[in-house]
Design a protein around this motif. Structure first.
Motif, PDB file in Angstrom:
ATOM      1  N   MET A   1     -11.783 -14.903 -12.045  1.00 22.79           N
ATOM      2  CA  MET A   1     -11.655 -14.458 -10.748  1.00 22.79           C
ATOM      3  C   MET A   1     -11.270 -12.878 -10.937  1.00 22.79           C
ATOM      4  SD  MET A   1      -9.237 -15.758  -7.780  1.00 22.79           S
ATOM      5  CE  MET A   1      -9.371 -15.019  -6.468  1.00 22.79           C
ATOM      6  N   GLU A   2     -11.924 -11.949 -10.311  1.00 20.82           N
ATOM      7  CA  GLU A   2     -11.774 -10.379 -10.399  1.00 20.82           C
ATOM      8  C   GLU A   2     -10.580 -10.200  -9.502  1.00 20.82           C
ATOM      9  OE1 GLU A   2     -14.992  -7.936  -9.854  1.00 20.82           O
ATOM     10  OE2 GLU A   2     -16.597  -9.380 -10.788  1.00 20.82           O
ATOM     11  N   ASN A   3      -9.932  -9.194  -9.909  1.00 22.54           N
ATOM     12  CA  ASN A   3      -8.882  -8.537  -9.029  1.00 22.54           C
ATOM     13  C   ASN A   3      -9.506  -7.380  -8.578  1.00 22.54           C
ATOM     14  OD1 ASN A   3      -6.567  -7.483  -7.850  1.00 22.54           O
ATOM     15  ND2 ASN A   3      -5.358  -7.222  -9.723  1.00 22.54           N
ATOM     16  N   ASN A   4      -9.570  -7.561  -7.071  1.00 23.74           N
ATOM     17  CA  ASN A   4     -10.164  -6.283  -6.270  1.00 23.74           C
ATOM     18  C   ASN A   4      -9.105  -5.638  -5.477  1.00 23.74           C
ATOM     19  OD1 ASN A   4     -12.787  -6.753  -7.311  1.00 23.74           O
ATOM     20  ND2 ASN A   4     -13.287  -8.559  -5.682  1.00 23.74           N
ATOM     21  N   ASP A   5      -7.927  -5.505  -5.855  1.00 25.69           N
ATOM     22  CA  ASP A   5      -6.928  -4.878  -5.143  1.00 25.69           C
ATOM     23  C   ASP A   5      -7.153  -3.632  -5.318  1.00 25.69           C
ATOM     24  OD1 ASP A   5      -5.428  -7.190  -4.665  1.00 25.69           O
ATOM     25  OD2 ASP A   5      -4.138  -6.800  -6.312  1.00 25.69           O
ATOM     26  N   HIS A   6      -8.069  -2.989  -6.149  1.00 25.77           N
ATOM     27  CA  HIS A   6      -8.120  -1.470  -5.914  1.00 25.77           C
ATOM     28  C   HIS A   6      -9.418  -1.052  -5.100  1.00 25.77           C
ATOM     29  CE1 HIS A   6     -11.337  -3.089  -8.756  1.00 25.77           C
ATOM     30  NE2 HIS A   6     -11.973  -2.150  -8.494  1.00 25.77           N
ATOM     31  N   ILE A   7      -9.937  -2.006  -4.616  1.00 20.45           N
ATOM     32  CA  ILE A   7     -11.014  -1.405  -3.643  1.00 20.45           C
ATOM     33  C   ILE A   7     -10.589  -1.273  -2.179  1.00 20.45           C
ATOM     34  CG2 ILE A   7     -13.152  -2.423  -2.557  1.00 20.45           C
ATOM     35  CD1 ILE A   7     -13.940  -4.033  -4.900  1.00 20.45           C
ATOM     36  N   ILE A   8     -10.915  -0.146  -1.557  1.00 23.93           N
ATOM     37  CA  ILE A   8     -10.160   0.342  -0.495  1.00 23.93           C
ATOM     38  C   ILE A   8     -11.458   0.082   0.620  1.00 23.93           C
ATOM     39  CG2 ILE A   8      -9.137   2.094   0.883  1.00 23.93           C
ATOM     40  CD1 ILE A   8      -7.694   2.985  -1.590  1.00 23.93           C
ATOM     41  N   ASP A   9     -10.978  -0.372   1.838  1.00 21.87           N
ATOM     42  CA  ASP A   9     -12.272  -0.494   2.833  1.00 21.87           C
ATOM     43  C   ASP A   9     -12.241   0.938   3.427  1.00 21.87           C
ATOM     44  OD1 ASP A   9     -13.801  -0.908   5.073  1.00 21.87           O
ATOM     45  OD2 ASP A   9     -12.499  -2.419   5.965  1.00 21.87           O
ATOM     46  N   PRO A  10     -13.406   1.388   3.473  1.00 26.45           N
ATOM     47  CA  PRO A  10     -13.853   2.814   4.086  1.00 26.45           C
ATOM     48  C   PRO A  10     -13.430   2.716   5.620  1.00 26.45           C
ATOM     49  CG  PRO A  10     -15.926   1.704   3.663  1.00 26.45           C
ATOM     50  CD  PRO A  10     -14.806   0.845   2.989  1.00 26.45           C
ATOM     51  N   ASN A  11     -13.377   1.648   6.273  1.00 24.41           N
ATOM     52  CA  ASN A  11     -12.971   1.670   7.635  1.00 24.41           C
ATOM     53  C   ASN A  11     -11.506   2.006   7.856  1.00 24.41           C
ATOM     54  OD1 ASN A  11     -15.613   1.232   8.097  1.00 24.41           O
ATOM     55  ND2 ASN A  11     -15.449  -1.067   7.958  1.00 24.41           N
ATOM     56  N   VAL A  12     -10.686   1.799   6.862  1.00 29.65           N
ATOM     57  CA  VAL A  12      -9.467   1.798   7.208  1.00 29.65           C
ATOM     58  C   VAL A  12      -9.113   3.456   7.343  1.00 29.65           C
ATOM     59  CG1 VAL A  12      -6.976   1.393   6.144  1.00 29.65           C
ATOM     60  CG2 VAL A  12      -8.749  -0.286   6.396  1.00 29.65           C
ATOM     61  N   ALA A  13      -8.040   3.807   7.939  1.00 29.53           N
ATOM     62  CA  ALA A  13      -7.786   5.236   8.143  1.00 29.53           C
ATOM     63  C   ALA A  13      -6.787   5.721   6.975  1.00 29.53           C
ATOM     64  CB  ALA A  13      -6.994   5.589   9.312  1.00 29.53           C
ATOM     65  N   GLU A  14      -7.306   6.896   6.423  1.00 31.55           N
ATOM     66  CA  GLU A  14      -6.508   7.509   5.280  1.00 31.55           C
ATOM     67  C   GLU A  14      -5.053   8.287   5.651  1.00 31.55           C
ATOM     68  OE1 GLU A  14      -6.882  11.114   2.094  1.00 31.55           O
ATOM     69  OE2 GLU A  14      -8.765  10.200   3.023  1.00 31.55           O
ATOM     70  N   ARG A  15      -4.107   7.486   4.905  1.00 30.91           N
ATOM     71  CA  ARG A  15      -2.493   8.159   4.889  1.00 30.91           C
ATOM     72  C   ARG A  15      -2.750   9.483   4.610  1.00 30.91           C
ATOM     73  NH1 ARG A  15       0.348   2.812   3.065  1.00 30.91           N
ATOM     74  NH2 ARG A  15      -0.109   1.189   4.764  1.00 30.91           N
ATOM     75  N   GLU A  16      -1.937  10.371   5.308  1.00 29.33           N
ATOM     76  CA  GLU A  16      -1.680  11.888   5.072  1.00 29.33           C
ATOM     77  C   GLU A  16      -0.739  11.884   3.876  1.00 29.33           C
ATOM     78  OE1 GLU A  16      -3.477  14.707   5.677  1.00 29.33           O
ATOM     79  OE2 GLU A  16      -4.614  13.490   6.850  1.00 29.33           O
ATOM     80  N   ALA A  17      -0.708  12.457   2.739  1.00 30.46           N
ATOM     81  CA  ALA A  17       0.203  12.240   1.762  1.00 30.46           C
ATOM     82  C   ALA A  17       1.474  13.345   1.997  1.00 30.46           C
ATOM     83  CB  ALA A  17      -0.398  12.868   0.451  1.00 30.46           C
ATOM     84  N   LYS A  18       0.860  14.512   2.530  1.00 31.99           N
ATOM     85  CA  LYS A  18       2.091  15.603   2.890  1.00 31.99           C
ATOM     86  C   LYS A  18       3.097  15.086   3.656  1.00 31.99           C
ATOM     87  CE  LYS A  18       2.768  20.436   3.765  1.00 31.99           C
ATOM     88  NZ  LYS A  18       2.115  21.639   4.048  1.00 31.99           N
ATOM     89  N   PRO A  19       2.912  14.557   4.943  1.00 33.33           N
ATOM     90  CA  PRO A  19       3.814  14.222   5.781  1.00 33.33           C
ATOM     91  C   PRO A  19       4.740  13.013   5.284  1.00 33.33           C
ATOM     92  CG  PRO A  19       1.701  14.217   7.038  1.00 33.33           C
ATOM     93  CD  PRO A  19       1.386  14.793   5.501  1.00 33.33           C
ATOM     94  N   ALA A  20       3.895  12.022   4.470  1.00 40.16           N
ATOM     95  CA  ALA A  20       4.696  10.886   3.907  1.00 40.16           C
ATOM     96  C   ALA A  20       5.733  11.603   3.044  1.00 40.16           C
ATOM     97  CB  ALA A  20       3.712   9.838   3.233  1.00 40.16           C
ATOM     98  N   MET A  21       5.155  12.252   2.243  1.00 40.98           N
ATOM     99  CA  MET A  21       6.335  13.011   1.141  1.00 40.98           C
ATOM    100  C   MET A  21       7.386  13.767   1.756  1.00 40.98           C
ATOM    101  SD  MET A  21       3.342  14.135  -1.614  1.00 40.98           S
ATOM    102  CE  MET A  21       4.284  14.980  -2.874  1.00 40.98           C
ATOM    103  N   LEU A  22       7.342  14.436   2.836  1.00 38.68           N
ATOM    104  CA  LEU A  22       8.111  15.208   3.491  1.00 38.68           C
ATOM    105  C   LEU A  22       9.136  14.208   4.036  1.00 38.68           C
ATOM    106  CD1 LEU A  22       6.166  18.067   5.152  1.00 38.68           C
ATOM    107  CD2 LEU A  22       7.743  18.123   3.299  1.00 38.68           C
ATOM    108  N   ARG A  23       8.682  13.047   4.842  1.00 35.37           N
ATOM    109  CA  ARG A  23       9.409  12.227   5.082  1.00 35.37           C
ATOM    110  C   ARG A  23      10.388  11.537   4.031  1.00 35.37           C
ATOM    111  NH1 ARG A  23       4.606   9.651   8.235  1.00 35.37           N
ATOM    112  NH2 ARG A  23       4.620  11.024  10.197  1.00 35.37           N
TER     113      ARG A  23
END
Length: 139
Positions: A1-23
């Motif tokens: 069985m393969e581990n597909n945890d690294h695959i990201i759905d292109p339909n899911v909105a990307e999270r902004e890194a800068k605001p998350a890091m500032l928080r």
């Protein structure tokens, strides 16, 4: 069985890194920005008290400590040279003074840098923060 945890759905909105890091720098939840990220000095909460975001996935291990030492060293080393060349204080006074300054700066920065690490991991969906994404079925 393969581990597909690294695959990201292109339909899911990307999270902004800068605001998350500032928080994270403000020691707040990277998702909502209002709930406290830490309980105590360095312990990350399992979930946010405000938005119920799961935070236990983080893997901030030794990274924040290394970055804190790197930043403190780079800030204080030129200052030590300047003070030594300009004022020529006694070696004991210089050593004790800058040791106290280094410890104070490191203690101030360490929880904030840990928050930055957790915020970056949350934004990039690392280490389980992206579990809301359904893995693609293996063919």
């Amino acid at each position: 069985m393969e581990n597909n945890d690294h695959i990201i759905d292109p339909n899911v909105a990307e999270r902004e890194a800068k605001p998350a890091m500032l928080r994270g720098w403000r020691r707040k939840c990277p998702n909502c920005g209002t709930g406290p990220l830490l309980k105590g000095y360095l312990t990350v909460r399992d979930t946010c008290e405000v938005c119920s975001e799961e935070l236990y996935h983080h893997r901030a291990d030794d990274g924040p400590a290394y970055v804190t030492i790197l930043i403190c060293g780079h800030l204080l080393a030129p200052l030590i040279m300047f003070v030594f060349e300009t004022f020529r204080p006694n070696a004991l006074v210089l050593t004790v003074g800058f040791m106290v300054a280094f410890v104070a700066l490191a203690l101030y920065m360490l929880p904030r840098i840990k928050g930055v690490f957790v915020g970056l991991q949350w934004a990039k969906r690392m280490h389980g923060f992206g579990r809301d994404v359904a893995p693609v079925a293996a063919e």
